[in-house]
Scaffold this motif. Structure first.
Motif, PDB file in Angstrom:
ATOM      1  N   ASP A 154       0.819  -1.209   0.000  1.00 53.21           N
ATOM      2  CA  ASP A 154       0.000   0.000   0.000  1.00 53.21           C
ATOM      3  C   ASP A 154       0.851   1.257   0.000  1.00 53.21           C
ATOM      4  OD1 ASP A 154      -2.794  -1.191   0.475  1.00 53.21           O
ATOM      5  OD2 ASP A 154      -1.597  -2.118   2.061  1.00 53.21           O
ATOM      6  N   VAL A 155       1.941   1.209   0.758  1.00 48.55           N
ATOM      7  CA  VAL A 155       2.772   2.401   0.954  1.00 48.55           C
ATOM      8  C   VAL A 155       4.242   2.021   0.818  1.00 48.55           C
ATOM      9  CG1 VAL A 155       3.488   4.192   2.604  1.00 48.55           C
ATOM     10  CG2 VAL A 155       1.096   3.454   2.536  1.00 48.55           C
ATOM     11  N   ALA A 156       5.001   2.809   0.056  1.00 50.37           N
ATOM     12  CA  ALA A 156       6.454   2.652   0.007  1.00 50.37           C
ATOM     13  C   ALA A 156       7.101   3.906   0.583  1.00 50.37           C
ATOM     14  CB  ALA A 156       6.928   2.422  -1.431  1.00 50.37           C
ATOM     15  N   ILE A 157       8.081   3.694   1.464  1.00 45.57           N
ATOM     16  CA  ILE A 157       8.828   4.787   2.087  1.00 45.57           C
ATOM     17  C   ILE A 157      10.239   4.736   1.518  1.00 45.57           C
ATOM     18  CG2 ILE A 157       9.796   5.659   4.261  1.00 45.57           C
ATOM     19  CD1 ILE A 157       6.773   6.078   4.052  1.00 45.57           C
ATOM     20  N   GLU A 158      10.637   5.803   0.844  1.00 45.88           N
ATOM     21  CA  GLU A 158      11.823   5.744   0.001  1.00 45.88           C
ATOM     22  C   GLU A 158      12.665   6.998   0.222  1.00 45.88           C
ATOM     23  OE1 GLU A 158      14.508   5.221  -2.315  1.00 45.88           O
ATOM     24  OE2 GLU A 158      13.352   6.638  -3.508  1.00 45.88           O
ATOM     25  N   ASN A 159      13.962   6.825   0.390  1.00 49.59           N
ATOM     26  CA  ASN A 159      14.818   8.016   0.457  1.00 49.59           C
ATOM     27  C   ASN A 159      16.161   7.778  -0.216  1.00 49.59           C
ATOM     28  OD1 ASN A 159      16.154   6.433   2.289  1.00 49.59           O
ATOM     29  ND2 ASN A 159      15.837   7.763   4.053  1.00 49.59           N
ATOM     30  N   ILE A 160      16.180   6.823  -1.140  1.00 49.18           N
ATOM     31  CA  ILE A 160      17.433   6.474  -1.804  1.00 49.18           C
ATOM     32  C   ILE A 160      17.480   7.048  -3.215  1.00 49.18           C
ATOM     33  CG2 ILE A 160      18.906   4.566  -2.536  1.00 49.18           C
ATOM     34  CD1 ILE A 160      17.492   2.869  -0.324  1.00 49.18           C
ATOM     35  N   GLY A 161      16.358   6.930  -3.946  1.00 47.70           N
ATOM     36  CA  GLY A 161      16.307   7.454  -5.304  1.00 47.70           C
ATOM     37  C   GLY A 161      17.020   6.544  -6.291  1.00 47.70           C
ATOM     38  N   GLY A 162      17.443   7.105  -7.434  1.00 48.96           N
ATOM     39  CA  GLY A 162      18.147   6.329  -8.445  1.00 48.96           C
ATOM     40  C   GLY A 162      17.336   5.108  -8.861  1.00 48.96           C
ATOM     41  N   PRO A 163      18.004   3.973  -9.071  1.00 49.44           N
ATOM     42  CA  PRO A 163      17.303   2.772  -9.547  1.00 49.44           C
ATOM     43  C   PRO A 163      16.285   2.224  -8.549  1.00 49.44           C
ATOM     44  CG  PRO A 163      19.611   2.299  -9.024  1.00 49.44           C
ATOM     45  CD  PRO A 163      19.459   3.773  -8.950  1.00 49.44           C
ATOM     46  N   VAL A 164      16.425   2.576  -7.279  1.00 49.94           N
ATOM     47  CA  VAL A 164      15.495   2.086  -6.264  1.00 49.94           C
ATOM     48  C   VAL A 164      14.100   2.690  -6.466  1.00 49.94           C
ATOM     49  CG1 VAL A 164      15.020   2.032  -3.785  1.00 49.94           C
ATOM     50  CG2 VAL A 164      17.342   1.642  -4.626  1.00 49.94           C
ATOM     51  N   TRP A 165      14.066   3.910  -6.991  1.00 52.38           N
ATOM     52  CA  TRP A 165      12.790   4.600  -7.215  1.00 52.38           C
ATOM     53  C   TRP A 165      11.888   3.774  -8.138  1.00 52.38           C
ATOM     54  CZ3 TRP A 165       9.906   8.296  -5.263  1.00 52.38           C
ATOM     55  CH2 TRP A 165       8.883   8.851  -6.057  1.00 52.38           C
ATOM     56  N   ASN A 166      12.467   3.321  -9.240  1.00 58.77           N
ATOM     57  CA  ASN A 166      11.707   2.531 -10.195  1.00 58.77           C
ATOM     58  C   ASN A 166      11.245   1.215  -9.585  1.00 58.77           C
ATOM     59  OD1 ASN A 166      11.426   1.243 -13.172  1.00 58.77           O
ATOM     60  ND2 ASN A 166      11.498   3.481 -13.172  1.00 58.77           N
ATOM     61  N   ALA A 167      12.119   0.595  -8.799  1.00 63.14           N
ATOM     62  CA  ALA A 167      11.744  -0.643  -8.107  1.00 63.14           C
ATOM     63  C   ALA A 167      10.573  -0.374  -7.169  1.00 63.14           C
ATOM     64  CB  ALA A 167      12.945  -1.185  -7.332  1.00 63.14           C
ATOM     65  N   ALA A 168      10.619   0.757  -6.497  1.00 62.64           N
ATOM     66  CA  ALA A 168       9.562   1.088  -5.533  1.00 62.64           C
ATOM     67  C   ALA A 168       8.221   1.243  -6.232  1.00 62.64           C
ATOM     68  CB  ALA A 168       9.930   2.371  -4.784  1.00 62.64           C
ATOM     69  N   LEU A 169       8.205   1.908  -7.392  1.00 63.39           N
ATOM     70  CA  LEU A 169       6.946   2.076  -8.132  1.00 63.39           C
ATOM     71  C   LEU A 169       6.350   0.720  -8.502  1.00 63.39           C
ATOM     72  CD1 LEU A 169       7.662   5.025 -10.605  1.00 63.39           C
ATOM     73  CD2 LEU A 169       6.404   5.104  -8.450  1.00 63.39           C
ATOM     74  N   LYS A 170       7.225  -0.229  -8.846  1.00 63.43           N
ATOM     75  CA  LYS A 170       6.760  -1.548  -9.271  1.00 63.43           C
ATOM     76  C   LYS A 170       6.235  -2.384  -8.103  1.00 63.43           C
ATOM     77  CE  LYS A 170       9.672  -1.950 -13.361  1.00 63.43           C
ATOM     78  NZ  LYS A 170      11.005  -2.362 -13.837  1.00 63.43           N
ATOM     79  N   CYS A 171       6.539  -1.983  -6.887  1.00 67.72           N
ATOM     80  CA  CYS A 171       6.108  -2.736  -5.708  1.00 67.72           C
ATOM     81  C   CYS A 171       4.719  -2.308  -5.223  1.00 67.72           C
ATOM     82  CB  CYS A 171       7.098  -2.536  -4.560  1.00 67.72           C
ATOM     83  SG  CYS A 171       8.700  -3.279  -4.865  1.00 67.72           S
ATOM     84  N   LEU A 172       4.183  -1.226  -5.791  1.00 70.64           N
ATOM     85  CA  LEU A 172       2.941  -0.660  -5.247  1.00 70.64           C
ATOM     86  C   LEU A 172       1.705  -1.355  -5.795  1.00 70.64           C
ATOM     87  CD1 LEU A 172       3.660   3.174  -5.410  1.00 70.64           C
ATOM     88  CD2 LEU A 172       3.595   1.753  -3.351  1.00 70.64           C
ATOM     89  N   VAL A 173       0.713  -1.557  -4.950  1.00 66.10           N
ATOM     90  CA  VAL A 173      -0.600  -2.010  -5.370  1.00 66.10           C
ATOM     91  C   VAL A 173      -1.258  -0.887  -6.171  1.00 66.10           C
ATOM     92  CG1 VAL A 173      -1.805  -1.131  -3.311  1.00 66.10           C
ATOM     93  CG2 VAL A 173      -2.707  -3.129  -4.494  1.00 66.10           C
ATOM     94  N   ARG A 174      -2.276  -1.197  -6.951  1.00 66.25           N
ATOM     95  CA  ARG A 174      -3.037  -0.154  -7.654  1.00 66.25           C
ATOM     96  C   ARG A 174      -3.514   0.899  -6.650  1.00 66.25           C
ATOM     97  NH1 ARG A 174      -5.327  -1.463 -12.752  1.00 66.25           N
ATOM     98  NH2 ARG A 174      -4.136  -3.177 -13.622  1.00 66.25           N
ATOM     99  N   GLY A 175      -3.307   2.157  -6.992  1.00 66.71           N
ATOM    100  CA  GLY A 175      -3.699   3.229  -6.078  1.00 66.71           C
ATOM    101  C   GLY A 175      -2.732   3.423  -4.915  1.00 66.71           C
ATOM    102  N   GLY A 176      -1.619   2.706  -4.935  1.00 71.25           N
ATOM    103  CA  GLY A 176      -0.656   2.768  -3.831  1.00 71.25           C
ATOM    104  C   GLY A 176       0.030   4.120  -3.723  1.00 71.25           C
TER     105      GLY A 176
END
Ligand code: ZN
Length: 339
Positions: free
Chosen positions: A234-256
């Motif tokens: 539901d929620v991703a908490i991210e503070n690294i950026g770079g390639p991790v950002w794209n990985a984080a988007l792919k981990c989200l449920v619809r509407g996440g």
């Protein structure tokens, strides 16, 4: 008074510990005898360049801190244990007026735009001193002012986290990440954490993490999908950026929802707009929080729901070693400075 201050920009050789003038308390201010501070990423940034942050050298370091009120307009405040809200705001702009002083365009931050907390004394407006619950020591109270306040706002004010939701926290071990793990668990969420360090993942599990992911950025989404039965978080908490950002988007449920508060390895990742649109993802930027949010956080601490882990403590004279420790990335929890 004794203080740790910057004499220039560069490595640890620009960090000095010595005498600085004691601040003079103005009307409406409290004079705080400091007991502890912690080191934050921004201290390394200020040491190394401070670019884009208006400041004048020499400047005392330290953004968060806790101590005891030594002088105030009201005698009732003297002797009170306080932790400092790091932003001094104008109190008159549109943002201050609508209860979002953290957005104040004139905000002046301790240790960034003005002398900070790594000193025997600090003067701040009385409203910047928040009462410390008895069950926290000064280092734990100091640790709350940047990382925990930031994580609190990310999870509750921005992502509107609900009990029973799943949260993915990237790069566990860092200050905001650990705070997000602890706060999300205390809020009744299921929490997944990532790290490339098996030892940090083991310790995160001890702190309550429900599942761990040790994979390179392009392998994270697959593992997270496995851990969530193909649903995503539901929620991703991210503070690294770079390639991790794209990985984080792919981990989200619809509407996440994804909330970022930094970009330690790159601030220009691909936006993946099609995914954001079709899956109706929500993206939030966040940094620090409001004094009201800080008060709620302190209430949770007083109720025993949260306690920041302190990884190491250094005396003020060894602030350089504390900064090197932070820079190494080896810590798990906050690195405190005893004053
Ligand atoms: Zn303002």
């Amino acid at each position: 008074m004794k203080a740790a201050f910057l004499t220039g920009h560069g490595g640890n050789e620009v960090v000095a510990v010595g005498e600085r003038p004691k601040p003079q308390r103005g009307p409406g201010e409290i004079l705080v005898r400091m007991k502890a501070a912690t080191v934050n990423r921004v201290d390394l940034y200020m040491r190394d360049s401070g670019a884009g942050i208006t400041h004048a050298l020499p400047q005392i370091m330290g953004v968060d801190g806790a101590g005891v009120i030594e002088d105030a307009d009201s005698g009732a405040l003297i002797g009170r244990r306080v932790t400092l809200y790091p932003g001094i705001v104008c109190g008159a702009c549109e943002f201050c007026n609508r209860g979002e002083p953290v957005l104040c365009a004139k905000m002046s931050l301790l240790g960034e735009h003005r002398d900070g907390t790594m000193a025997e004394f600090v003067c701040v407006p009385a409203g910047n001193g928040l009462c410390v619950p008895d069950n926290l020591d000064f280092a734990q109270a100091a640790a709350l002012g940047v990382n925990y306040l930031t994580a609190w706002r990310m999870l509750f004010t921005k992502a509107r986290l609900q009990r029973g939701e799943t949260v993915l926290v990237f790069g566990i071990g860092g200050g905001v990440s650990l705070a997000a793990l602890q706060i999300a668990k205390a809020a009744g969420a299921r929490v997944l954490v990532t790290s490339r360090s098996a030892e940090k993942l083991r310790r995160a599990t001890e702190l309550g993490a429900d599942a761990t992911v040790n994979a390179p950025p392009d392998g994270i989404a697959r593992e997270v999908m496995d851990l969530t039965q193909g649903r995503g978080v539901d929620v991703a908490i991210e503070n690294i950026g770079g390639p991790v950002w794209n990985a984080a988007l792919k981990c989200l449920v619809r509407g996440g929802r994804i909330v970022t508060c930094g970009a330690t390895i790159g601030d220009q990742p691909p936006a993946d707009l099609r995914r954001i649109v079709i899956r109706q993802l929500q993206i939030f930027g966040s940094t620090l929080g409001n004094p009201d949010e800080f008060s709620e956080l302190l209430e949770w601490c007083a109720a025993g729901r949260l306690k920041p882990p302190i990884d190491a403590r250094y005396p003020l004279e060894q602030v350089g070693a504390a900064l090197a420790h932070l820079e190494s990335g080896a810590q798990f929890g906050k690195i405190a400075i005893d004053i």
